[in-house]
Design an enzyme around this catalytic site. Structure first.
Site, mmCIF file in Angstrom:
data_model
loop_
_atom_site.group_PDB
_atom_site.id
_atom_site.type_symbol
_atom_site.label_atom_id
_atom_site.label_comp_id
_atom_site.label_asym_id
_atom_site.label_seq_id
_atom_site.Cartn_x
_atom_site.Cartn_y
_atom_site.Cartn_z
ATOM 1 N N ASP A 1 -44.331 -5.307 -120.370
ATOM 2 C CA ASP A 1 -45.437 -5.360 -119.410
ATOM 3 C C ASP A 1 -45.885 -3.976 -118.933
ATOM 4 O O ASP A 1 -47.079 -3.748 -118.723
ATOM 5 C CB ASP A 1 -45.043 -6.243 -118.200
ATOM 6 C CG ASP A 1 -43.773 -5.758 -117.519
ATOM 7 O OD1 ASP A 1 -42.826 -5.360 -118.238
ATOM 8 O OD2 ASP A 1 -43.725 -5.740 -116.273
ATOM 9 N N LEU A 2 -44.957 -3.040 -118.787
ATOM 10 C CA LEU A 2 -45.346 -1.707 -118.293
ATOM 11 C C LEU A 2 -46.212 -0.974 -119.313
ATOM 12 O O LEU A 2 -47.158 -0.274 -118.950
ATOM 13 C CB LEU A 2 -44.109 -0.868 -117.972
ATOM 14 C CG LEU A 2 -43.163 -1.440 -116.904
ATOM 15 C CD1 LEU A 2 -41.911 -0.573 -116.781
ATOM 16 C CD2 LEU A 2 -43.871 -1.516 -115.554
ATOM 17 N N ILE B 1 -29.557 -0.461 -115.802
ATOM 18 C CA ILE B 1 -30.775 -0.430 -116.627
ATOM 19 C C ILE B 1 -31.040 -1.789 -117.294
ATOM 20 O O ILE B 1 -32.160 -2.288 -117.259
ATOM 21 C CB ILE B 1 -30.690 0.676 -117.715
ATOM 22 C CG1 ILE B 1 -30.302 2.030 -117.104
ATOM 23 C CG2 ILE B 1 -32.001 0.775 -118.501
ATOM 24 C CD1 ILE B 1 -31.306 2.679 -116.202
ATOM 25 N N ARG C 1 -27.453 1.067 -137.765
ATOM 26 C CA ARG C 1 -28.736 1.331 -137.117
ATOM 27 C C ARG C 1 -28.730 2.662 -136.362
ATOM 28 O O ARG C 1 -29.799 3.238 -136.136
ATOM 29 C CB ARG C 1 -29.069 0.211 -136.120
ATOM 30 C CG ARG C 1 -29.329 -1.102 -136.789
ATOM 31 C CD ARG C 1 -29.787 -2.138 -135.810
ATOM 32 N NE ARG C 1 -31.043 -1.747 -135.175
ATOM 33 C CZ ARG C 1 -31.737 -2.530 -134.354
ATOM 34 N NH1 ARG C 1 -31.302 -3.729 -134.080
ATOM 35 N NH2 ARG C 1 -32.861 -2.096 -133.809
ATOM 36 N N ASP D 1 -26.800 4.040 -122.726
ATOM 37 C CA ASP D 1 -26.372 3.991 -124.133
ATOM 38 C C ASP D 1 -24.957 4.541 -124.336
ATOM 39 O O ASP D 1 -24.450 4.536 -125.462
ATOM 40 C CB ASP D 1 -27.364 4.755 -125.018
ATOM 41 C CG ASP D 1 -28.705 4.037 -125.123
ATOM 42 O OD1 ASP D 1 -28.784 2.858 -124.733
ATOM 43 O OD2 ASP D 1 -29.679 4.659 -125.586
ATOM 44 N N ARG E 1 -36.008 -7.354 -121.744
ATOM 45 C CA ARG E 1 -36.771 -6.206 -122.220
ATOM 46 C C ARG E 1 -38.258 -6.483 -122.437
ATOM 47 O O ARG E 1 -38.772 -6.401 -123.554
ATOM 48 C CB ARG E 1 -36.134 -5.632 -123.490
ATOM 49 C CG ARG E 1 -34.674 -5.271 -123.280
ATOM 50 C CD ARG E 1 -34.056 -4.632 -124.483
ATOM 51 N NE ARG E 1 -34.543 -3.283 -124.723
ATOM 52 C CZ ARG E 1 -34.178 -2.546 -125.762
ATOM 53 N NH1 ARG E 1 -33.356 -3.031 -126.657
ATOM 54 N NH2 ARG E 1 -34.652 -1.333 -125.918
ATOM 55 N N PRO E 2 -38.982 -6.800 -121.350
ATOM 56 C CA PRO E 2 -40.422 -7.038 -121.493
ATOM 57 C C PRO E 2 -41.164 -5.735 -121.836
ATOM 58 O O PRO E 2 -40.587 -4.646 -121.756
ATOM 59 C CB PRO E 2 -40.833 -7.532 -120.107
ATOM 60 C CG PRO E 2 -39.805 -6.981 -119.171
ATOM 61 C CD PRO E 2 -38.525 -6.867 -119.958
ATOM 62 N N LYS F 1 -31.778 9.415 -133.063
ATOM 63 C CA LYS F 1 -32.532 8.221 -133.492
ATOM 64 C C LYS F 1 -33.684 7.952 -132.528
ATOM 65 O O LYS F 1 -34.816 7.722 -132.950
ATOM 66 C CB LYS F 1 -31.585 7.009 -133.509
ATOM 67 C CG LYS F 1 -32.292 5.664 -133.522
ATOM 68 C CD LYS F 1 -31.330 4.498 -133.522
ATOM 69 C CE LYS F 1 -30.796 4.054 -132.187
ATOM 70 N NZ LYS F 1 -31.639 3.133 -131.414
ATOM 71 N N ASN F 2 -33.392 7.987 -131.225
ATOM 72 C CA ASN F 2 -34.401 7.574 -130.254
ATOM 73 C C ASN F 2 -35.486 8.619 -130.016
ATOM 74 O O ASN F 2 -36.459 8.368 -129.321
ATOM 75 C CB ASN F 2 -33.732 7.151 -128.942
ATOM 76 C CG ASN F 2 -32.985 5.838 -129.115
ATOM 77 O OD1 ASN F 2 -33.189 5.134 -130.103
ATOM 78 N ND2 ASN F 2 -32.106 5.524 -128.178
ATOM 79 N N CYS G 1 -33.754 -9.402 -126.323
ATOM 80 C CA CYS G 1 -32.752 -8.956 -127.281
ATOM 81 C C CYS G 1 -31.387 -9.101 -126.638
ATOM 82 O O CYS G 1 -31.285 -9.498 -125.478
ATOM 83 C CB CYS G 1 -33.047 -7.547 -127.797
ATOM 84 S SG CYS G 1 -32.264 -6.217 -126.927
#
Ligand code: EPZ
Length: 429
Positions: free
Chosen positions: A134-135, A338, A408, A316, A131-132, A22-23, A126
């Site tokens: 900004d990077l 993380i 999902r 994960d 989980r910004p 998926k990712n 979330c």
């Protein structure tokens, strides 16, 4: 809303086919925006998130063709997705889609590079953390983008195109690395990404972009060098096997004292998890068709685990590992580095009889003799599947609600597990 009912206690035996990641599929689908020619993808998993990404791309003007199905037998036609972004008709990723799936933010880099502007809703927090992004934004600014945050949206412009630069990420980010790889592929000159993510899904994106005519060196390392080009061209790419699905079913075999071959899995992508499983008393080895997993001598031992960026143990798989440790002999210390809030499965596992105490980013799991079935629910994909694993090993019946989280990220989960002897069914309500 559908539920899943499990009667625990049956050891899993047989084989499970591992699908495409998926990712990897999500950023690679977004990469189709970079060119006006078709991108043909095979081994695309049939998942709710893939559908959401397809819906978003369709709204932006991408035409999408689907061929074949994925199925239990490898004789079936592999699923093929053809994405053609001949004309991009819209450059806005709206709130309703971004809030449904954060990976929607991956259209930002490609839209900006190809169209010179993009408006993407800010994803917001979330369940697993703030989980910004900004990077992503800081790095795109270094390529010359002008970025403004207004009305809950990222408004990005690069009227004269993006220009290559050296970008040093202060923290490893999978998504920011992917957005920058795509943007830099169409930028003028050379971009170097330092402290880039080394996850196999990032490498798969590099392989696909190179097949499209991009010039990227350093795949699989923390330093990626991209020489920008004016135009990319049609390509065909096969999505890498899902290492998280692989690790999840490996742990399902281990927790039920089962014996399973994971067909199509790649051992090299799960070596950190395989090492931890070996320490816990699980035999896991590469076979010509994939990976074979069984308990070595029937006993599961507690082991300490810390999540880290690849090649470390993946966040994960943290929830699934915690379920596995819940009925192990001895204690396990599980540290999440993380995400700051990725322990929502703990209270639910405790309701099934687990003995877990959380102190900050660490959970101390003291193994119990047995788990007991209960009614449970979870707030994200991996937490949900950890409860499925616990239910497979528990005495009695477990009912899991909010099954849409599983849809999902796990294709045909109930079918795959029941084909290996699990007593599991989906109750449609
Ligand atoms: C990807 O998310 C995955 N999602 C996640 O999978 C996975 O958990 C995560 O990488 C880590 O491996 C997809 O690939 C679609 P990050 P991503 O940017 O890219 C912080 C699953 O269950 N950060 O590597 O969003 C961030 O808050 C999911 O399949 C910033 O501070 O993750 C986190 O603490 C969930 N600023 C850390 O970095 C930024 O701009 C790593 O996040 C970006 C990230």
């Amino acid at each position: 809303m559908d539920k899943i009912r499990i009667r625990g206690g049956s050891p899993l035996r047989g084989e499970i086919e591992i699908g495409g990641a998926k990712n990897a599929a999500l950023p690679i689908m977004a990469a189709a925006l970079l060119m006006d020619q078709p991108l043909r993808l095979t081994n695309v998993p049939h998942l709710a998130d893939v559908t959401t990404m397809a819906d978003l791309l369709a709204q932006l003007g991408v035409s999408i063709r689907i061929e074949g199905t994925t199925g239990p037998s490898s004789n079936e036609t592999p699923r093929l997705l053809e994405l053609t972004a001949r004309d991009i008709t819209k450059t806005t990723a709206p709130y309703d889609l971004v809030s449904k799936m954060r990976a929607s933010v991956l259209v930002l880099g490609p839209l900006l590079a190809r169209c010179g502007s993009a408006q993407v809703s800010l994803p917001g927090g979330c369940a697993i953390g703030t989980r910004p992004v900004d990077l992503h934004l800081r790095a795109l600014t270094q390529l010359g983008a002008e970025i403004e945050l207004r009305d809950g949206y990222i408004h990005a412009k690069a009227p004269n195109g993006l220009v290559g630069a050296e970008i040093v990420f202060p923290k490893v980010s999978v998504g920011a690395t992917e957005n920058l790889l795509m943007a830099a592929s169409l930028a003028r000159g050379e971009t170097v990404l330092v402290n880039a993510a080394r996850e196999p899904e990032v490498t798969d994106l590099v392989v696909c972009l190179n097949a499209m005519g991009a010039c990227i060196e350093g795949a699989g390392t923390g330093r990626l060098r991209i020489v920008g080009t004016d135009r990319l061209h049609a390509a065909t790419h096969r999505i890498v096997p899902d290492r998280i699905e692989t690790g999840t079913y490996a742990m399902a075999a281990a927790i039920t004292d089962g014996d399973i071959e994971l067909v199509g899995a790649r051992y090299d992508l799960i070596s950190a998890a395989a090492e931890i499983l070996t320490q816990a008393g699980v035999t896991i080895r590469e076979t010509p068709r994939g990976v074979h997993v069984r308990r070595a001598n029937g006993v599961l031992a507690g082991v300490d685990v810390m999540t880290e960026p690849f090649p470390g143990f993946p966040t994960d798989l943290q929830a699934q590992m915690m379920a596995l440790m819940a009925p192990a002999q001895g204690a396990a210390m599980i540290t999440e580095t993380i995400f700051e809030n990725r322990f929502m499965h703990v209270p639910e596992l405790c309701r099934m009889g687990a003995n877990i105490n959380v102190h900050g980013a660490t959970a101390l799991v003291r193994g119990v003799a047995r788990l007991r079935g209960a009614e449970v629910m979870a707030t994200d994909l991996r937490a949900s599947v950890s409860l499925v694993l616990a239910g497979l090993a528990a005495e009695g019946e477990t009912t899991l609600s909010r099954v849409y989280h599983l849809d999902r990220g796990y294709e045909r989960l109930v079918e795959k597990l029941s084909a290996c002897g699990a007593s599991i069914e989906r109750i449609r309500e």
